[in-house]
Motif scaffolding. Sequence first.
Motif, mmCIF file in Angstrom:
data_model
loop_
_atom_site.group_PDB
_atom_site.id
_atom_site.type_symbol
_atom_site.label_atom_id
_atom_site.label_comp_id
_atom_site.label_asym_id
_atom_site.label_seq_id
_atom_site.Cartn_x
_atom_site.Cartn_y
_atom_site.Cartn_z
ATOM 1 N N SER A 17 0.827 -1.205 0.000
ATOM 2 C CA SER A 17 0.000 0.000 0.000
ATOM 3 C C SER A 17 0.860 1.254 0.000
ATOM 4 C CB SER A 17 -0.893 0.030 1.246
ATOM 5 O OG SER A 17 -1.787 -1.058 1.268
ATOM 6 N N LEU A 18 0.302 2.297 -0.561
ATOM 7 C CA LEU A 18 0.886 3.626 -0.510
ATOM 8 C C LEU A 18 -0.242 4.636 -0.378
ATOM 9 C CD1 LEU A 18 3.643 3.779 -3.312
ATOM 10 C CD2 LEU A 18 4.016 3.936 -0.834
ATOM 11 N N ARG A 19 0.070 5.769 0.236
ATOM 12 C CA ARG A 19 -0.884 6.859 0.277
ATOM 13 C C ARG A 19 -0.241 8.084 -0.356
ATOM 14 N NH1 ARG A 19 -3.942 8.666 5.709
ATOM 15 N NH2 ARG A 19 -4.847 6.617 5.309
ATOM 16 N N LEU A 20 -0.848 8.550 -1.410
ATOM 17 C CA LEU A 20 -0.400 9.775 -2.064
ATOM 18 C C LEU A 20 -1.166 10.964 -1.509
ATOM 19 C CD1 LEU A 20 -0.258 8.608 -5.803
ATOM 20 C CD2 LEU A 20 1.452 8.338 -3.988
ATOM 21 N N SER A 21 -0.470 12.080 -1.413
ATOM 22 C CA SER A 21 -1.083 13.318 -0.950
ATOM 23 C C SER A 21 -0.967 14.381 -2.025
ATOM 24 C CB SER A 21 -0.384 13.834 0.311
ATOM 25 O OG SER A 21 -0.439 12.887 1.349
ATOM 26 N N CYS A 22 -1.948 15.238 -2.083
ATOM 27 C CA CYS A 22 -1.922 16.382 -2.988
ATOM 28 C C CYS A 22 -2.362 17.591 -2.178
ATOM 29 C CB CYS A 22 -2.835 16.161 -4.174
ATOM 30 S SG CYS A 22 -3.027 17.615 -5.231
ATOM 31 N N ALA A 23 -1.407 18.479 -1.909
ATOM 32 C CA ALA A 23 -1.686 19.672 -1.129
ATOM 33 C C ALA A 23 -1.916 20.847 -2.069
ATOM 34 C CB ALA A 23 -0.525 19.964 -0.189
ATOM 35 N N ARG A 64 -10.866 0.302 -8.937
ATOM 36 C CA ARG A 64 -12.031 0.347 -8.050
ATOM 37 C C ARG A 64 -11.981 -0.821 -7.068
ATOM 38 N NH1 ARG A 64 -15.692 0.497 -11.693
ATOM 39 N NH2 ARG A 64 -15.672 2.773 -11.875
ATOM 40 N N GLY A 65 -12.217 -0.512 -5.815
ATOM 41 C CA GLY A 65 -12.146 -1.529 -4.775
ATOM 42 C C GLY A 65 -10.771 -1.650 -4.145
ATOM 43 N N ARG A 66 -9.762 -1.115 -4.801
ATOM 44 C CA ARG A 66 -8.396 -1.157 -4.255
ATOM 45 C C ARG A 66 -7.928 0.227 -3.802
ATOM 46 N NH1 ARG A 66 -4.236 -2.334 -7.475
ATOM 47 N NH2 ARG A 66 -5.238 -1.669 -9.423
ATOM 48 N N PHE A 67 -8.398 1.252 -4.490
ATOM 49 C CA PHE A 67 -7.992 2.623 -4.191
ATOM 50 C C PHE A 67 -9.143 3.366 -3.518
ATOM 51 C CE2 PHE A 67 -4.633 3.302 -7.792
ATOM 52 C CZ PHE A 67 -3.986 2.130 -7.402
ATOM 53 N N ALA A 68 -8.769 4.291 -2.659
ATOM 54 C CA ALA A 68 -9.744 5.169 -2.028
ATOM 55 C C ALA A 68 -9.275 6.617 -2.181
ATOM 56 C CB ALA A 68 -9.894 4.826 -0.550
ATOM 57 N N PHE A 69 -10.234 7.502 -2.282
ATOM 58 C CA PHE A 69 -9.937 8.910 -2.521
ATOM 59 C C PHE A 69 -10.672 9.697 -1.439
ATOM 60 C CE2 PHE A 69 -9.036 12.795 -4.149
ATOM 61 C CZ PHE A 69 -9.387 13.138 -5.451
ATOM 62 N N PHE A 70 -9.937 10.436 -0.628
ATOM 63 C CA PHE A 70 -10.618 11.224 0.373
ATOM 64 C C PHE A 70 -9.918 12.562 0.557
ATOM 65 C CE2 PHE A 70 -7.632 10.170 3.818
ATOM 66 C CZ PHE A 70 -7.100 8.982 3.371
ATOM 67 N N ARG A 71 -10.625 13.472 1.208
ATOM 68 C CA ARG A 71 -10.157 14.847 1.301
ATOM 69 C C ARG A 71 -10.174 15.325 2.746
ATOM 70 N NH1 ARG A 71 -14.238 17.477 -2.625
ATOM 71 N NH2 ARG A 71 -13.334 19.456 -1.957
ATOM 72 N N VAL A 78 -5.905 16.427 -0.561
ATOM 73 C CA VAL A 78 -6.626 15.203 -0.920
ATOM 74 C C VAL A 78 -5.635 14.061 -0.920
ATOM 75 C CG1 VAL A 78 -8.377 16.418 -2.254
ATOM 76 C CG2 VAL A 78 -6.330 15.543 -3.402
ATOM 77 N N TYR A 79 -6.177 12.871 -0.762
ATOM 78 C CA TYR A 79 -5.333 11.683 -0.643
ATOM 79 C C TYR A 79 -5.829 10.587 -1.558
ATOM 80 C CZ TYR A 79 -4.183 14.079 3.716
ATOM 81 O OH TYR A 79 -3.796 15.017 4.650
ATOM 82 N N CYS A 95 -1.773 14.988 -9.690
ATOM 83 C CA CYS A 95 -2.974 15.594 -9.140
ATOM 84 C C CYS A 95 -3.397 16.709 -10.095
ATOM 85 C CB CYS A 95 -2.647 16.170 -7.750
ATOM 86 S SG CYS A 95 -4.024 16.891 -6.880
ATOM 87 N N ARG A 96 -4.684 16.790 -10.362
ATOM 88 C CA ARG A 96 -5.219 17.817 -11.235
ATOM 89 C C ARG A 96 -6.414 18.458 -10.556
ATOM 90 N NH1 ARG A 96 -9.739 18.188 -14.438
ATOM 91 N NH2 ARG A 96 -9.614 19.416 -16.369
ATOM 92 N N ALA A 97 -6.485 19.765 -10.652
ATOM 93 C CA ALA A 97 -7.628 20.488 -10.115
ATOM 94 C C ALA A 97 -8.248 21.332 -11.212
ATOM 95 C CB ALA A 97 -7.198 21.388 -8.956
ATOM 96 N N TYR A 98 -9.557 21.458 -11.159
ATOM 97 C CA TYR A 98 -10.262 22.320 -12.106
ATOM 98 C C TYR A 98 -11.033 23.353 -11.306
ATOM 99 C CZ TYR A 98 -13.073 24.103 -15.880
ATOM 100 O OH TYR A 98 -13.648 24.935 -16.798
#
Length: 116
Positions: A17-23, A64-71, A78-79, A95-98
Motif C-alpha cells: 500500500s501507498l498513500r499519495l497526498s496532494c496539497a 475500483r475496490g483497491r484505491f480510495a480517494f478522500f479529502r 486530498v489523498y 494531481c489535477r484540479a479544475y
Amino acid sequence: QVQLVESGGGLVQPGGSLRLSCAASESISSLYSISWYRQRPGKQREQVARILKSGPPNFLDSVRGRFAFFRDNAKNTVYLQMNSLRPEDTAVYYCRAYKEGYGEYWGQGTQVIVSS
C-alpha cells in the motif's frame, strides 16, 4: 493560480500500500473537481479517480475496490490511498484540479513503482 504538490510516491512490493497526498495552495472547497491521473510507461495519461465538490468519487475500473480517494478540507489536501498494488499500477501519478472560470492546474507528479 492554484499550486498542487504531490507526495507519497515510492517503491512498494506487489500487494503493498501507498498513500499519495496532494496539497493545494488554496481551499479545495473552491475547486470544481480534483482528480488523480497516472501515466504508465509507454501509455497515455489516464484518470484514476475524480471527486467533485459533492458526491462520491469515481474510479477507473481497474483500481475500483483497491484505491480510495478522500479529502481533508482543513488541510486543503486530498489523498489517494492505494491498496493491493500491482506491477501494472507503476506510473507517475499526478494531481489535477479544475477551478470554474480559471481552468485546470496540475501538480508535478510523484513516481510509484510496484516491484518485488
